[in-house]
Every structure is written in C-alpha cells, then in structure tokens.
Design an enzyme around this catalytic site. Structure first.
Site, mmCIF file in Angstrom:
data_model
loop_
_atom_site.group_PDB
_atom_site.id
_atom_site.type_symbol
_atom_site.label_atom_id
_atom_site.label_comp_id
_atom_site.label_asym_id
_atom_site.label_seq_id
_atom_site.Cartn_x
_atom_site.Cartn_y
_atom_site.Cartn_z
ATOM 1 N N ASP A 100 22.420 -49.329 35.004
ATOM 2 C CA ASP A 100 23.405 -48.354 33.398
ATOM 3 C C ASP A 100 22.460 -46.825 34.157
ATOM 4 O O ASP A 100 22.262 -46.654 35.037
ATOM 5 C CB ASP A 100 22.416 -48.431 32.159
ATOM 6 N N ASN A 135 24.262 -57.639 23.685
ATOM 7 C CA ASN A 135 25.247 -58.386 25.169
ATOM 8 C C ASN A 135 25.480 -58.277 26.480
ATOM 9 O O ASN A 135 26.016 -59.248 27.205
ATOM 10 C CB ASN A 135 26.458 -57.708 24.613
ATOM 11 N N ARG A 145 28.975 -35.840 28.771
ATOM 12 C CA ARG A 145 29.565 -37.705 28.235
ATOM 13 C C ARG A 145 30.458 -37.127 26.596
ATOM 14 O O ARG A 145 30.129 -35.769 25.713
ATOM 15 C CB ARG A 145 28.543 -38.608 27.344
ATOM 16 N N GLU A 204 23.021 -39.308 19.327
ATOM 17 C CA GLU A 204 23.276 -38.893 18.168
ATOM 18 C C GLU A 204 22.188 -37.904 17.356
ATOM 19 O O GLU A 204 23.262 -37.056 16.578
ATOM 20 C CB GLU A 204 23.610 -40.152 17.126
ATOM 21 N N LYS A 233 33.886 -41.795 15.132
ATOM 22 C CA LYS A 233 33.312 -40.517 16.564
ATOM 23 C C LYS A 233 33.354 -42.375 17.214
ATOM 24 O O LYS A 233 32.422 -43.379 16.808
ATOM 25 C CB LYS A 233 32.284 -40.263 16.228
ATOM 26 N N ARG A 258 33.409 -46.703 31.246
ATOM 27 C CA ARG A 258 33.943 -47.496 30.505
ATOM 28 C C ARG A 258 33.538 -48.790 30.555
ATOM 29 O O ARG A 258 34.639 -49.759 29.817
ATOM 30 C CB ARG A 258 35.296 -47.324 29.996
ATOM 31 N N THR A 318 28.683 -47.667 33.508
ATOM 32 C CA THR A 318 28.160 -46.833 31.983
ATOM 33 C C THR A 318 29.238 -46.515 30.871
ATOM 34 O O THR A 318 30.538 -47.090 31.906
ATOM 35 C CB THR A 318 28.201 -46.014 32.566
ATOM 36 N N ASP A 357 30.608 -44.446 29.959
ATOM 37 C CA ASP A 357 30.893 -42.735 29.440
ATOM 38 C C ASP A 357 32.170 -42.424 30.365
ATOM 39 O O ASP A 357 32.706 -44.056 31.177
ATOM 40 C CB ASP A 357 30.414 -41.699 30.001
#
Length: 1122
Positions: free
Chosen positions: A416, A780, A631, A528, A588, A752, A693, A695
């Site tokens: 990651d 997941n 990002r 966040e 978002k 993505r 990632t 992103d």
C-alpha cells in the site's frame, strides 16, 4: 427511549425468537455463576450486568445513565491513570483459557522424539553387551540433551507465548481524549472504544454511536445473519442476548459500519465468557471412522481409522508431520540419516564377518552414532525463537513460524502507499472551487498538522492548470487570511466557498478539537483529518455545526451515513438542516467516481450542466494537483427531495446521484524519510516493489518516482513499457490472464486499486514464478493476504480480520519494517544453513573416518576404531552443540541484502551446500585418518595391539595415543569449522571487505559473536580433561594423554585452514566468472537503476540482460563475494 425489541423497524417481530443458547428464552434473566476477581468466592452474575452490578442491566440504561454509573466520559474516555487503576481492580480482559507454557509437555517432547530414541537404542545395545562405560556415557549425554533442550525449549516457548500476546487482537480506545491502540486484554469497564468494519469487539459494549453498524453474533447466539444495532433504543431488563440491539458483544465481528461504545463487561463477565468452556473443547486426535449412508461401517473402515491414527501419532513423534516445512524436512533428513546409520552399522559387522564379539558390536554402535545429528532439531527451534524475538525489536510480529523461512525467498513486495510508504499524516495543500479560484496552504516548519491556526493560505483566481506551483516567484497566489477569503465569498450570492467548506466539514467523520489553548488533537482517518483541518481554518469545524446531543443543538443533525466503499470509491453523509428542515447529501470520493454522478455545477448564481469539456477541465486540474504528489478528492452535494425517505438501509445510489460538483481538494502525504532507502535496499536485494494504491495514477506515479519504485529516468523507458509500469485497476482488470502474462513487465504502480485487483496481481506474479509478499489492512484485503506467500497486516491501521489472515504484523505500519523482516528472514535462513552444514559435515567426517578405519585390524583380525564411541558422542553433543547454537545467533553477513532471494524449492540444500558438506567432511576425514596413520605407522611401531577397542594394555599404547591425536584433530576441526562457516564464501581472515584492519579484523569478527566465541573456547578447554585425567582418558574415552603428538595436531590444523580457505577462494573465483558470463559484470556491482530497470532503458537491448524488472532470474550463485 423504552423501545421494545419487537418494535425495531429493521428486524420486525422475528427478532424475539432469534437464536439463543440452548435452554435460554428471549426473556431470560437467569443467573450465571462467575467469580469476581478479588472476591474470593463465587457470585451470581446476571446476564447483561457489569463486572460490578449496575442498578439495571446495561441494555436497560441509556448510554448517559450507564456512563454516569461507570464513571465514564463519552467524549474523552478514561484517563490513562484511571484505566491503569481499573486493570488492577477488575483484572485483565481475558477468558482465562490460555494454557501458556507447559513444562511437562516440553519434557515429554524432549524424551519422546526420534533423535533421543536413537541414543536410547545405542545405550540399550551398549548395556546389553556389557559395555557399561559407553552405555553410561550415552545415558549421561541423553540426560544432558534433555536438560539443555528443556531449558532452551522452555525459553523459546516463553518467547513465542509473549509474541502470541503481542499479536492478539487490539482495540482502539479513547483515553484522555487521545485515540490509542491497546491490547484487548487491557480493556476495562468504562473504556470508550471505537470499532469499524473488520474489527473484533474486544468486550461487551453499550453503544453510544452507531453508523450503519452490524455485527456477526453467530458465535454467541447462533444467528446466521448480521445484526443491525441502534444506540438510542433501550430494552427491558429481561431481554435475551439476541435482542439487545444496543449492545455489541465481545468476540463478535463488525461486518458493516462503525460505532463507539462504553465497555460495561470484560473477561468472564461478558456473554461469551459464560460459554467459554464450550469454546475450549479439544479436537479429538482419533481419526473418525467412515460410515455409509445408514451410519454403519465395516471392519475394514475401523482398521483404516486406527491405522491412520497410528500414522498420525508416529508422524508427530518423528516430527515429519508437525512444525514448519523446514522442521519437517530436517526431521525427514534425521530419519534418512538413521537409515544410513543402520546401513553403516551393518557394513561394520560385515567387514568383521558378522562376528558378535563385543568389540565389533561397539564399533558398529560408534559408526551408527557418527551419523546422528542429535542437536539439530533443538538448535533449529532455538534459532527460530531467537529470530522471532529479534524481529519484535524491529517492529515485526511473526504470527506463523513458516513465514520466517518464506521471508528469505520473497522476490516481489506489493505494498500500500498511504501510511506504509508514506507517513499517513496528511495535510490539505490545495483546493479548487469552480468559478472562485485556487487555494493553497503553506505549512509552517515544525507546525502540527492538526493545528488549523498555523500556516498561510494563498488564493489565486486562476485555475490550477494556469498556475506554476513549482515557481519560486509566487505565481501560486497571494497570501491572505481565511476570514478575508470568507468575507469575499459572502459577497457572492452563491457563497460557493461556503458550500465547498460545508461538504468538506460534513462529509467527514474525523474529530479535530483544541484540548488546551494552542494544543490541537485529532481522531479519525488521516485523509478526513486533513480535510477537517482545512475546513477548520475557515471556522467550519464539524463540532461547531453538528448537534452533539439535546444539550448542544447545532445547525445540522446527522440522518444517515454511507461509509466509504472500495468498489464505488465514495462516501456520503445525509444531514438535516435544523433551520430549514431539509435533508442534504454531502459526498466526497475519487474524482472520476464523483463527477460521474454530478450532472451540475455552479458559477455565481447559475447552476450549469457538467459538459464533457468541463469534465476534462476538472480532470486536467486534478492531474496538476496529482503531479505534485497530492491525493485529489472531489466534493459534491445536493438537497434530497422531501418525498425521499432517507435511511441507512436504502440503496446508496438513490442518494449519490444528481449531485452538484463543488470542487477539488488536494492532500499531501509525504513519503516516510526511510522509504526511499528501503526501496533501494529491496532493489539491491533483487526484490521488486509494486505500489498498489487507491490514489490517482499521477499521484501514485509522483510518489513512486520520489521513493524509487519507478526509475527517475522515465523518459528513457519505451512507451509500451512505461504504459505497463503504471496502470489503473480498471485497465489491469480489463486484461485477460493471457494478456497480463504477455505484458513486458507487470505494473510497478496500480492506481485506483480494488481488493480484487490485489488477488489478480498475486496470481499474475505466481504465474511468472515469483514469490510475493502482500500488505493489507482492510477486511477486503483478507483474500489477497491469504493468497500471498507472505501476508503482511498493519498493526496500527489494520483490521483484526486482516491480522488474522496474515503471516506477520507490522507494529509501526512502515515499509522499512518489511525490508527489516526480509533481512531477518534471510539471516535466519543463512544461519540455519550454516549450522546444518556444520553438523552434517562433521557427521560425514566421523562416518568416513570410521568406515575407512575398518582397514586397521589387529592380530585377531578385528577392526580397531580410530575414534571411540564416547569420543564421537562427546564431539556431537558437547564440542559441537554450543557452537551450532552460536552459529544460529550469528548476525547477517555484510552483503545479505545485495544478493538475489533464496530458492525455497531447494531450501537450504542447494548444490553449493551439498558440495560444501561433502568437501569439508572428506577433508576433515582425510586429515584425521592421516594423523592416525602418522602416529601408528610413521612415528609408532605399527602395532595395533590386542582388544584395544575394549581396554587398555601395554600393547595398546600406540593405538590409544593415535586415537587421542585423531580426537584432538577432529575436535579442533569441528571448532574451527564453526568459525569458517560464519561466512560460507569470504575468507575467515577477511569477512569485512571494507575494513582497514587487514591483520586484526579476524579477531574483531570472532569476538563480535560472544556466544560462539565462548562456545568454541569451551570446546578447547574441555578437550584437555578428557586427555589427561586418569581413568577418564583410558577407561572412558579409550585414549591417553599425548605430548609431541601435538605437533601433528598443529600441522593438521594449519592444513585444515589452508584447505578450507583454498576451497572458498576457488568458489569466489568460480562464481565471479559465472556472473561475468551472464551479465558482463558482477550483479551486485551494477548501478541500481541499471540492475532493476536495465532491460527497459532505451540504450539497453532486452536480449543483453537477464534481469527483468519484476523479478530476477537468478539463483544463489549470484551472491558473488570478494
């Protein structure tokens, strides 16, 4: 308040008879006996009560009432001091079911194993033929082996037990206003706990906040479906466990959403504690009998079951069906060596015409013992336990011992980005609001990323594509205050900045608050938090605008939450405007996914359609931010029509549609300072690093180049290869397996990325013959963690489900720790190879010495052994045992991370290993036999005496002195070989190639591993009592003290060193030449980018190199050492 279970809109009337424990009704209030810690006796514990009784069960109280009774704070949690006091008061949060380390089992395991049984057999044979001294010595060795093995195994088990406690489930708690992670065992009543999807509930919680929250309670209630929870409902005292919808139970798993709760019961006072005994049942070790459809079985089925059960017992006893793959392989090797020992014993008997004379039989016993690596398994166990302990010091917890072996073979790491390669401390650096302009944030040096009052905001009316952000001339805007920008925004009737900030603040679950003046704290997801800090710069903090409870009304109240989904890559919150009564959806997420559901955007007072041209403008602006390594997320909102009834059970597509695009926000997550060095170290070690990632591709590409995953000279990479190096998950998943296999290189960056993409990546790597490690933190990610050869979970951000699926856990979520784990894995692999080589080379030397020594026959025609049985046992167990352990503790060789990965198919038994084993064994045997022959025939009278295998007589003096000379030589060789094997290729006198201490470096090297140093010194010291103490020398060891014979020993030792050094030099020359033939120069001396990406840089032909970027087609031979 006071709602009954049957009134729950989610479950209907069916909830009343949901599954309970046998014999328990839904309105059960029966008592369960339990002991209160410290009370000294049993006390009735009512289901639903706390460790100390409350006025009513927790489910019957509001969370405010429960907090008051427990002395808990629903906002800041307990103070650390209070939590510590409560641990002492209530005890640890466990069910008391852990067995811990059991000394009796360890003792039995030390006695009941194949190696000890062979020694017992040798002891029995010795006593049977009345060789009481040999039998007594073997018995003493058995006792010593058991005692030493017990203490070492006990220490190893204690180490593993402590590791199990480290890798046990953890909990996110709030203490003193700070969100921290603690072991579940440290949870106490009154703790404020936060849980999310994938977590295991650490104790019984009374929920105070539940967002789309469901748990799997099958373990407790038998309910097969997840149970939806609600924090505001209360239930009658007599409500059964299955219907307490405001309680989350210990050991249940969160299947959806998130929640906060106050702990009211821990340990045996939880609901699961009441049935812990049922969970503690041991599985039967007897194989079940196969039966037909009528439940009957023939006699042959019983015979089959008993045979298989006996096979399981024998396999466990011999060690061939338990332990790690390497442990099983070594146990099979031990069985093979035992079979060879039997054959050699028969050879000895045959060479003496199967004479049953005591001397012949004891010779056969000695030859058999020479092939038994008695210390092998215990040294392996100690080495692995010490390795796991050392890994903890490097922030790695080993959950599965087999992963220790696997780490040394890893060829590819799939990692990651956020929080692993990067710091996970995001800062909002840029924002674009259509029709308004671009906002950029410059953080003050050393400022806290949580403090919204620090740093400067710059504003430009230009769009990002028109700004040169990298210019030093300040083209990115003019510094101004947030209040001034807000005032300018309010002059516009559309107030577009305020709309943007409202989404930033409310489509957000993070909490940012000022605990003390100037001291800012934050809880929540790093992404966040960064967005919430940005909104707080403009005084749009969520805490200021959202109703906390009835005593703190705000402008907005939360209606429903749709958490982030890795498939749709969006999250949404529906809030009610308390002033107008309208429901508004705030969303978002990934830019492409958000603008796909945004048909509108606003300019001034106008609401305009999102055209393809405007979409392209959004994407171009996003790419500008992404190119800076940011990002980028898109923000959107809409007013929900009044005729739509909003609930968290509704399809999120009904909410996430017809949105109004509000703008982009760019977040910077700087790479960890150590990431670039760690990636470089991976490339040096022949390991490819892949970044997977969520992103945007440009963001991922910028970070990947910064840390070295992608070549800095991307312009020199051909277009087709560059396209394959960086792909989106959509592009990668659209390819068939055949198309993936035809790619010139597997992607080094997948943007993505979805969880299913990780699984496909692992399968693609496996098809190319790679051995991969995969990181993961979410629920997941479990399939990919299980599918990977080494699954790596995050200790801080990872879910309990991910940790359970993993092989190792990183306590600091740091990519550099993965590299440290691989280095440790290689070191352990190397050290195991070294001590196994040491043991087996000695076995070969002893066996060859005794077998060739059959030609030495006395006047009666019986063979005279060059080494007595006690001498052999002494060297195997006493002389070599501790040095073998010392080799297991040896530190990594200097270039351990500058050579390709190990091949797990061959394991430690490489061609180099096997040839070394034979060469060293034969060289030692040749020198030992030469020393025996010189003392008997060259410097002696050639008389082999009479009965010299059994007792000393004047005619045996020559044999006894020759035997002592041979024994001294073999002892020295065994000890010196341990030092020579510290590095299997470099010279003993030059193990540190960069050292300037040309003549004294060898002394520093031998002193560095003090355990090995003193083990070898001890071996030297213990040799002399066996040679010179009367009775012990002649009666026990069958040799006598020597004088001038030490000259033979010294010359033999010199020849031993010369031979081993010459062999090592020959290996170095051979491997260097092989490497030059293959690559033109040594692999370890190539430029890193040439080594990793050489095939794909434009000046290099793909036919000229054998170093594909996604793994090295190289074996152990590439480890060329100077």
């Amino acid at each position: 308040m006071g709602a009954t279970p049957s009134g729950d809109p989610e479950k209907g009337s069916g909830t009343l008879d949901r599954g309970h424990s046998p014999g328990e009704s839904s309105n059960n209030n029966s008592s369960k006996n339990a002991k209160t810690p410290g009370s000294g006796g049993p006390e009735a514990h009512v289901s639903g009560q706390s460790n100390k009784p409350l006025t009513r069960p927790a489910h019957a109280l509001t969370f405010s009432e429960l907090a008051a009774e427990l002395g808990a704070d629903p906002l800041s949690g307990l103070s650390p001091e209070e939590a510590k006091r409560r641990v002492e008061e209530y005890g640890t949060n466990d069910l008391g079911e852990a067995e811990g380390v059991q000394p009796i089992k360890i003792v039995i395991a030390q006695v009941a194993n194949a190696m000890t049984m062979v020694l017992v057999l040798a002891m029995a044979v010795s006593f049977a033929i009345k060789s009481y001294i040999e039998g007594g010595v073997v018995a003493a060795v058995i006792l010593l082996n058991v005692v030493v093995g017990f203490f070492q195994e006990y220490s190893a088990e204690k180490t593993m037990d402590s590791l199990r406690s480290l890798s046990s489930p953890t909990a996110n708690v709030v203490r003193g206003g700070e969100a921290i992670v603690v072991p579940s065992g440290e949870i106490v009543p009154g703790d404020l706990v936060e849980v999310k999807m994938g977590d295991t509930i650490p104790a019984d919680l009374r929920l105070i906040e539940a967002k789309n929250f469901e748990t799997d309670e099958a373990l407790l209630t038998g309910e097969s479906l997840p149970v939806r929870k609600s924090e505001n409902a209360t239930f009658p005292d007599t409500t059964g466990p299955g219907d307490r919808l405001n309680v989350a139970y210990s050991s249940s798993t969160v299947t959806k959403g998130r929640a906060k709760g106050i702990v009211f019961a821990t340990g045996i006072y939880t609901e699961i504690g009441a049935i812990a005994s049922a969970l503690n049942k041991k599985d039967s070790k007897v194989r079940p009998v196969k039966r037909n459809d009528k439940g009957k079985a023939g006699p042959h089925r019983y015979l089959e079951a008993y045979t298989l059960t006996l096979g399981d017992v024998a396999g466990k006893f011999l060690g061939v069906s338990v332990g790690t793959p390497l442990q099983r392989k070594l146990s099979k090797l031990a069985m093979l060596l035992f079979a060879i020992a039997v054959v050699f014993a028969i050879v000895v008997l045959g060479a003496n015409k199967f004479d049953t004379n005591q001397q012949v039989i004891i010779y056969a016993v000695a030859t058999g013992l020479s092939m038994i690596p008695a210390s092998l398994v215990v040294v392996l166990t100690i080495t692995m336990a010490a390795g796991t302990k050392r890994m903890v010091e490097r922030n790695v917890i080993v959950r599965n011992l087999k992963s220790l072996e696997a780490l040394g073979a890893v060829t590819d790491i799939c990692s990651d980005k956020t929080g692993t390669l990067t710091q996970g401390k995001m800062v909002a650096r840029g924002a674009w609001v259509p029709g308004m302009g671009t906002y950029t944030v410059e953080m003050a040096a050393g400022a806290s990323p949580f403090d919204p009052t620090k740093g400067k905001i710059k504003f430009s009316e230009k769009v990002p594509t028109q700004i040169n952000f990298k210019s030093a001339g300040g083209e990115d805007g003019v510094a101004t205050s947030a209040q001034e920008l807000l005032a300018t925004s309010k002059q516009s009737s559309a107030s577009r900045l305020q709309d943007f900030l409202t989404v930033a603040s409310l489509a957000n679950l993070a909490t940012v608050y000022e605990k003390q003046p100037g001291e800012w704290h934050a809880r929540g997801d790093p992404t966040e938090i960064a967005i919430q800090v940005f909104a707080s710069r403009f005084d749009f903090n969520r805490l200021n605008v959202v109703s906390q409870d009835a005593s703190k009304p705000g402008k907005w109240s939360e209606v429903a939450e749709f958490p982030f989904d890795s498939d749709v890559k969006r999250m949404s919150v529906v809030m009610r405007n308390n002033e107008t009564g309208e429901n508004v959806a705030f969303t978002k997420g990934a830019v492409e996914r958000v603008i796909g559901v945004c048909p509108k955007y606003t300019i001034g007072e106008k609401e305009l359609d999102v055209t393809e041209e405007f979409k392209n403008e959004i994407l171009r602006n996003m790419e500008v931010f992404a190119g800076l390594g940011l990002r980028v997320l898109a923000l959107a909102s809409r007013t929900v029509p009044s005729n739509v009834t909003v609930s968290e059970d509704m399809n999120r597509d009904e909410i996430e549609k017809d949105l109004v695009f509000r703008g982009l926000i760019g977040l910077y997550d700087p790479p960890r300072p150590e990431s670039a060095a760690a990636v470089r170290e991976c490339h040096q070690a022949g390991i490819s690093v892949h970044m997977l990632t969520g992103d945007h591709p440009e963001t991922a590409k910028a970070i990947a180049i910064e840390v070295g995953i992608l070549p800095s000279r991307m312009e020199r990479v051909s277009a087709d290869v560059a396209k394959a190096m960086v792909m989106t998950a959509g592009d990668f998943d659209a390819l068939s397996d055949q198309q993936v296999d035809e790619l010139p290189v597997l992607p080094l960056v997948i943007a993505r990325c979805a969880p299913s993409t990780k699984v496909r990546m692992i399968e693609a790597l496996h098809r190319r013959g790679k051995f991969c490690a995969m990181t993961g933190d979410g629920v997941n990610d479990s399939p990919s963690l299980r599918r990977a050869d080494v699954g790596i979970a995050m200790g801080q951000s990872g879910s309990d489900v991910a940790k359970d699926a993993s092989d190792i856990v990183l306590t600091d979520d740091n990519f550099a720790s993965i590299v440290a784990a691989i280095e440790e894995g290689r070191r352990i692999f190397d050290n195991i190879q070294k001590f196994v080589l040491h043991v087996l080379a000695e076995n070969i030397a002893q066996a060859c010495t005794l077998l060739i020594g059959l030609v030495f026959k006395d006047a009666t025609g019986l063979s005279v052994f060059p080494l007595a049985p006690v001498e052999i046992v002494w060297i195997i167990m006493v002389t070599s045992g501790l040095p073998d352990m010392g080799l297991g503790f040896e530190r990594a060789v200097p270039d351990i991370m500058r050579r390709p990965p190990q091949n797990l198919k061959t394991g430690i038994f490489t061609w180099e290993f096997c040839i070394d084993m034979v060469v060293y064994g034969l060289w030692i045997a040749a020198l030992c036999l030469t020393s025996f022959v010189l003392r008997v025939y060259a410097f002696g009278d050639g008389d082999l005496g009479l009965d010299c295998n059994d007792r000393f007589s004047p005619t045996c003096e020559t044999v006894f002195k020759a035997r002592a000379t041979t024994f001294a030589c073999l002892t020295w060789f065994a000890l010196f070989l341990a030092w020579e094997l510290v590095d299997v290729r470099r010279s003993f006198f030059r193990m540190q190639p960069g050292s300037k201490k040309y003549f004294t470096q060898w002394f520093h090297d031998v002193w560095r591993n003090k355990f090995l140093f003193w083990a070898i010194i001890g071996g030297f010291v213990t040799l002399f009592p066996t040679l010179y103490i009367p009775v012990i020398n002649k009666v026990v060891f069958k040799h006598m003290g020597i004088s001038w014979e030490w000259g033979i020993v010294f010359i033999a030792a010199f020849l031993f060193f010369a031979g081993v050094e010459a062999w090592k030099w020959g290996k170095r020359v051979y491997f260097r030449r092989q490497e030059r033939k293959r690559t033109g120069l040594q692999w370890k001396d190539m430029d890193i980018e040439e080594r990793v990406f050489g095939d794909y840089l434009t000046h290099t032909s793909s036919s000229d190199s054998s170093l594909p970027v996604d793994g090295r087609e190289m074996g152990r031979g590439a480890d060329s050492r100077d």
